[in-house]
Write an enzyme that holds these catalytic residues in place. Sequence first.
Site, mmCIF file in Angstrom:
data_model
loop_
_atom_site.group_PDB
_atom_site.id
_atom_site.type_symbol
_atom_site.label_atom_id
_atom_site.label_comp_id
_atom_site.label_asym_id
_atom_site.label_seq_id
_atom_site.Cartn_x
_atom_site.Cartn_y
_atom_site.Cartn_z
ATOM 1 C CG ASP A 160 15.681 2.105 34.235
ATOM 2 O OD1 ASP A 160 16.853 2.462 34.500
ATOM 3 O OD2 ASP A 160 15.422 1.043 33.627
ATOM 4 C CB SER A 161 18.773 5.150 38.316
ATOM 5 O OG SER A 161 18.702 6.419 37.701
ATOM 6 C CG ASP A 174 16.879 4.583 31.229
ATOM 7 O OD1 ASP A 174 17.580 4.374 30.218
ATOM 8 O OD2 ASP A 174 17.326 4.591 32.393
ATOM 9 C CE LYS A 193 20.420 4.951 29.888
ATOM 10 N NZ LYS A 193 20.124 3.698 30.601
ATOM 11 C CD GLU A 202 19.131 -1.339 31.275
ATOM 12 O OE1 GLU A 202 19.152 -2.555 31.585
ATOM 13 O OE2 GLU A 202 18.985 -0.425 32.104
ATOM 14 C CD GLU A 256 25.438 0.787 34.812
ATOM 15 O OE1 GLU A 256 24.505 1.098 34.040
ATOM 16 O OE2 GLU A 256 25.280 0.643 36.041
HETATM 17 O O1 KIV Z 1 18.971 4.598 34.923
HETATM 18 C C1 KIV Z 1 20.045 5.204 34.979
HETATM 19 O O2 KIV Z 1 20.208 6.185 35.709
HETATM 20 C C2 KIV Z 1 21.130 4.744 34.137
HETATM 21 C C3 KIV Z 1 22.504 5.229 34.497
HETATM 22 C C4 KIV Z 1 23.006 4.512 35.678
HETATM 23 C C5 KIV Z 1 23.423 5.139 33.371
HETATM 24 O O3 KIV Z 1 20.946 3.991 33.248
#
Ligand code: KIV
Length: 264
Positions: free
Chosen positions: A45-46, A84, A112, A114, A181
């Site tokens: 989600d970056s 994510d 993924k 969080e 992280e």
């Molecule tokens: O969203 C993302 O790219 C991430 C990485 C920074 C690990 O979670």
Amino acid sequence: MKNITLHHLSALKRQGEKFAVLTAYDACLANRCSDAGVEVLLVGDSLGMVLQGNDSTLPVTVEEMVYHTRAVARGANGAMVMADMPFMSYATLDVAMDNAARLMQAGAHILKLEGGAWLAETITLLAERGIPVCAHLGLTPQAVNKLGGYRIQGRDDESARQILQDAKALQDAGASMLLLECVPAKLAAQLTAAVDIPVVGIGAGSQTDAQVLVIHDMLGISSGRQPRFVKNFMAGAGSIQEAISAYAGAVKDGSFPAAEHEFE
Ligand code: KIV
């Protein structure tokens, strides 16, 4: 590349061999990463920051993650696709199940999420239904407002203990992988040794089982000051393909991250 499975990644951990993870948001770069031997493509989600220009990942929607996951899955060519779950898309069990199904149907092989031990029930429920989960610990960017900024986590004894406890609880709940992280390298090494599942690090030193970077950061095209843990692999490379191959090689031979990229 042959199809990368969780079984394969666990075997690498047992053998003490490292694997490479990079973010990818489109089919073309997914293909370049796969060609370079990057085992896992993270549809992070970056993308809310590097593609959309937001100052956090919070505005990213499930629809957007589904769109990019489909594109990456088309270009993955055997690499594992990790997607994510964006902000609030797993806030309750029902919401989590619906959104997880959408991302898996878009082509993700693992999701993924969080958070710490509070995620245990969600992870168990997803795992029981055949959805592998990577739990993201340490600096969790979706909680940036609660954390008071993008800060190193686990520096004092109590928070380090909490991260270790969370990691074990999430493994027991059925997590297939962990991502750590921005924590001190010593804590990351301790945690990696304490769990059986693979641990991916970013800003977590050299002792995790794998490394991840945001692809725009490692290609040196992100704007603004770069965090300490980033290395620009485009410097000295003749092409994007060469830079990605250099990254994958450096992760696997242990030369990245170096001491200068770690936190104490
Ligand atoms: O969203 C993302 O790219 C991430 C990485 C920074 C690990 O979670």
